[in-house]
Design an enzyme around this catalytic site. Structure first.
Site, short mmCIF file in Angstrom:
data_model
loop_
_atom_site.label_atom_id
_atom_site.label_comp_id
_atom_site.label_asym_id
_atom_site.label_seq_id
_atom_site.Cartn_x
_atom_site.Cartn_y
_atom_site.Cartn_z
N THR A 40 27.88 -57.78 -11.35
CA THR A 40 27.08 -56.66 -11.82
C THR A 40 25.69 -57.15 -12.18
O THR A 40 25.53 -58.29 -12.63
CB THR A 40 27.77 -56.07 -13.07
OG1 THR A 40 28.95 -55.43 -12.64
CG2 THR A 40 26.88 -55.07 -13.80
N THR A 88 28.05 -57.70 -18.24
CA THR A 88 28.80 -57.82 -16.99
C THR A 88 30.17 -58.40 -17.32
O THR A 88 30.38 -58.92 -18.42
CB THR A 88 28.07 -58.73 -15.98
OG1 THR A 88 28.87 -58.82 -14.79
CG2 THR A 88 27.85 -60.13 -16.52
N GLY A 89 31.09 -58.28 -16.41
CA GLY A 89 32.41 -58.86 -16.64
C GLY A 89 33.51 -57.85 -16.42
O GLY A 89 33.29 -56.75 -15.91
N ARG A 129 37.79 -45.07 -10.13
CA ARG A 129 37.79 -45.91 -11.34
C ARG A 129 36.34 -46.17 -11.76
O ARG A 129 35.50 -46.54 -10.96
CB ARG A 129 38.49 -47.24 -11.04
CG ARG A 129 38.43 -48.27 -12.19
CD ARG A 129 37.28 -49.23 -12.03
NE ARG A 129 37.28 -50.32 -13.01
CZ ARG A 129 36.25 -51.11 -13.24
NH1 ARG A 129 35.15 -50.95 -12.58
NH2 ARG A 129 36.33 -52.08 -14.13
N GLY A 131 33.96 -48.34 -14.49
CA GLY A 131 34.02 -49.48 -15.40
C GLY A 131 33.11 -49.25 -16.61
O GLY A 131 32.70 -48.13 -16.90
N ASP A 132 32.79 -50.34 -17.27
CA ASP A 132 31.94 -50.27 -18.46
C ASP A 132 30.46 -50.05 -18.14
O ASP A 132 29.72 -49.48 -18.94
CB ASP A 132 32.04 -51.59 -19.23
CG ASP A 132 31.55 -52.76 -18.36
OD1 ASP A 132 32.08 -52.91 -17.24
OD2 ASP A 132 30.64 -53.49 -18.78
#
Ligand code: ASP
Length: 289
Positions: free
Chosen positions: A157, A208-209, A185, A187-188
């Site tokens: 990201t 990121t992660g 889906r 993500g954050d």
């Protein structure tokens, strides 16, 4: 990040830095600077954003992005878009031109088209490297049933934070999400306070992660709150990574900047590409500083 990708990552973040700096140097707003920096990273297929992103389970690119203005708390986000080359550009248009904050899927693409953004085909965003990566992953998963979000899967990201001459900060994050994710889906990265946050009174943050733990901890806001409480961004960034690891065994990286120009860069993964420029120094790397 494998050794043979290190050079491309460093070049990429340096190019993004240069694009952002060009805006700041001429007195432009932090918001424009981070938008231009993230566009460079989205266009660079080294990263998991824009063209060259990880593919979802169906072999499609599905993108999320958020941009936020620390001066006004205005924000623009898009989720699960499939036909935008530069999701951050549409996120910016949402921030500037819409009473709403967040658009998803076809509605986001329709907003983009109505605001002058040219839509692309999803195939234009797919590159052979990622088709092969997904094929190998799915073959391996079928054979061994390995964990979907195993820590050894890379995260790419992109994000940027900036402080301008007027003392305003801003943050942006853009992603293709995680490899083999289920369609739909999110993500954050594009969620306010999770993968991105900006408030002049606290900090501009991009993460990121592994997205699921990061969003459960609302990590970007968690970090900004610690800066607002008087802690240095450097400390807050490291604490955020400790919290992510200790609380949910999550892994990732974070960049944090306050309106005084104090910053922190931290990750609990072996590597994360970063670059930084101030009036007096410029640096880039992949290891913890
Ligand atoms: N945080 C992103 C997500 O979970 C992935 C990444 O950072 O690479 O969608």
């Amino acid at each position: 990040m494998p050794d043979d990708m290190v050079g491309a990552h460093i070049r990429g973040v340096r190019n993004a830095l240069a694009a952002g700096w060009r805006v700041l140097e001429r007195g432009g707003p932090a918001l424009d600077a981070i938008e231009e920096a993230v566009v460079i990273l989205e266009d660079d297929d080294t990263f998991d954003a824009g063209r060259g992103s990880f593919l979802n389970r169906d072999g499609k690119v599905q993108l999320d992005a958020l941009i936020m203005d620390g001066a006004t708390l205005r924000a623009g986000g898009v989720g699960c878009v499939e036909r935008l080359r530069n999701p951050v550009r549409t996120a910016r248009k949402i921030l500037s031109e819409s009473p709403h904050v967040y658009f998803v899927a076809e509605g986001a693409e329709r907003f983009a088209a109505e605001h002058g953004v040219e839509l692309c085909a999803n195939e234009d965003l797919v590159i052979p490297r990622e088709v092969e990566r997904l094929r190998e992953y799915q073959q391996d998963a079928a054979g061994h049933g390995h964990e979907l979000f195993a820590p050894n899967i890379s995260h790419d990201t992109v994000g940027a934070v900036a402080l301008d001459r007027d003392g305003n900060i801003a943050a942006a994050t853009s992603t293709g999400g995680t490899l083999n994710k289920a369609p739909g889906r999110l993500g954050d990265s594009s969620l306010i306070g999770c993968g991105c946050y900006a408030d002049n009174l606290s900090a501009a943050v991009s993460t990121t992660g592994w997205g699921e733990p990061i969003m459960k901890l609302v990590l970007a806001k968690w970090t900004a709150d610690r800066v607002q409480a008087g802690n240095l961004p450097e400390w807050a960034a490291q604490e955020a990574m400790n919290y992510l690891k200790q609380r949910l065994n999550g892994h990732g990286g974070i960049i944090v900047l306050n309106a005084l120009g104090q910053f922190g860069i931290a990750h609990n993964t072996p590597r994360m590409a970063w670059a930084i420029k101030t009036v007096s120094k410029e640096d880039a790397g992949i290891e913890i500083i």
